[in-house]
Design an enzyme around this catalytic site. Structure first.
Site, mmCIF file in Angstrom:
data_model
loop_
_atom_site.group_PDB
_atom_site.id
_atom_site.type_symbol
_atom_site.label_atom_id
_atom_site.label_comp_id
_atom_site.label_asym_id
_atom_site.label_seq_id
_atom_site.Cartn_x
_atom_site.Cartn_y
_atom_site.Cartn_z
ATOM 1 C CG ASP A 167 -10.595 54.799 94.336
ATOM 2 O OD1 ASP A 167 -11.580 55.429 94.770
ATOM 3 O OD2 ASP A 167 -10.595 53.574 94.126
HETATM 4 N N1 URA Z 1 -13.917 52.017 90.881
HETATM 5 C C1 URA Z 1 -12.952 51.998 91.817
HETATM 6 O O1 URA Z 1 -12.817 51.048 92.568
HETATM 7 N N2 URA Z 1 -12.128 53.058 91.886
HETATM 8 C C2 URA Z 1 -12.206 54.127 91.063
HETATM 9 O O2 URA Z 1 -11.400 55.059 91.176
HETATM 10 C C3 URA Z 1 -13.221 54.107 90.100
HETATM 11 C C4 URA Z 1 -14.072 53.043 90.019
#
Ligand code: URA
Length: 235
Positions: free
Chosen positions: A97
């Protein structure tokens, strides 16, 4: 090509070239900007050079970068790829993310990318998490170890067992072997904890590089061999 293929750092291979040790199709080339083409025969001394087709890099993704190769408004990890690698068709493996930091693998090896992200190969991904809410307990550790379902999208998704380690100060570490969208955040949300900081520290045998935030670092030969063996890829 020489630096990318493992014949030294950029400054080391530059010296080899200016000292007249490199030949292309039998002719000494002293121009460091000389471009070789696919069928050219390149030699250092009497050793023929084999150009590397596949490249493997690890990156400690900073906060505030999209895992994408292009975006009209926001910085992307493509902005962190140095100019000499821009033509190599590197792509990120899986997605972190925008606010998640930590290990991202970039490669032009589609098979490796596929196997790293396919749940079938059960590659472990470890995350360090800071969360808000009541401290997690041994009961959560047990539930995570058994596997549970997410139902937050209206569709039931069964998750594989995962390994949760609970630390002090609302911190924990979670190892999962699949990669559903926003999986870690959703796993904690199921138990009314919200993730406030998320960092991936490991994928299989590859750990996030230390003190190298935002800088691509090539896999060592040992790292690459161990990963290829684990994923049964023969090259
Ligand atoms: N899980 C998430 O919620 N976000 C990420 O960036 C990676 C794994």
């Amino acid at each position: 090509m020489l630096a990318n293929s493992g014949y030294g750092t950029r400054s080391e291979v530059r010296k080899l070239i200016t000292r007249g040790l490199v030949r292309v199709n039998g002719n000494v080339v002293k121009n460091i900007a000389y471009s070789v083409f696919e069928n050219d025969k390149t030699e250092i001394g009497s050793t023929e050079v084999t150009a590397k087709t596949y490249l493997y890099y690890k990156l400690d993704k900073p906060d505030g970068y999209l895992t994408a190769m292009e975006d009209k408004r926001l910085p992307t990890v493509a902005d962190l790829i140095p100019d000499n690698l821009k033509t190599k068709k590197l792509s990120p493996v899986g997605r972190l993310d925008y606010h998640t930091t930590g290990l991202l693998i970039l490669t032009n090896d589609g098979e490796l990318s596929h196997r790293l992200t396919s749940p079938k190969y059960e590659v472990q991904k470890t995350y360090l998490i800071k969360y808000e809410g009541e401290p997690l307990t041994d009961e959560h550790v047990k539930i995570f170890a058994e596997g549970f379902s997410l139902e937050d999208t209206g569709k039931k998704i069964d998750l594989k067992p995962s390994v949760l380690n609970v630390f002090e100060d609302n911190k924990c570490e979670l190892t999962i072997t699949e990669g559903k969208t926003h999986q870690v955040r959703r796993m904690l949300a199921k138990f009314n904890r919200s993730v406030v900081a998320l960092r991936r520290v490991r994928i299989g045998n590859i750990v996030v590089p230390e003190d190298k935030e935002g800088i691509l670092e090539e896999f060592t030969e040992d790292e690459l061999q161990e990963l290829m063996t684990a994923l049964s890829i023969k090259r």
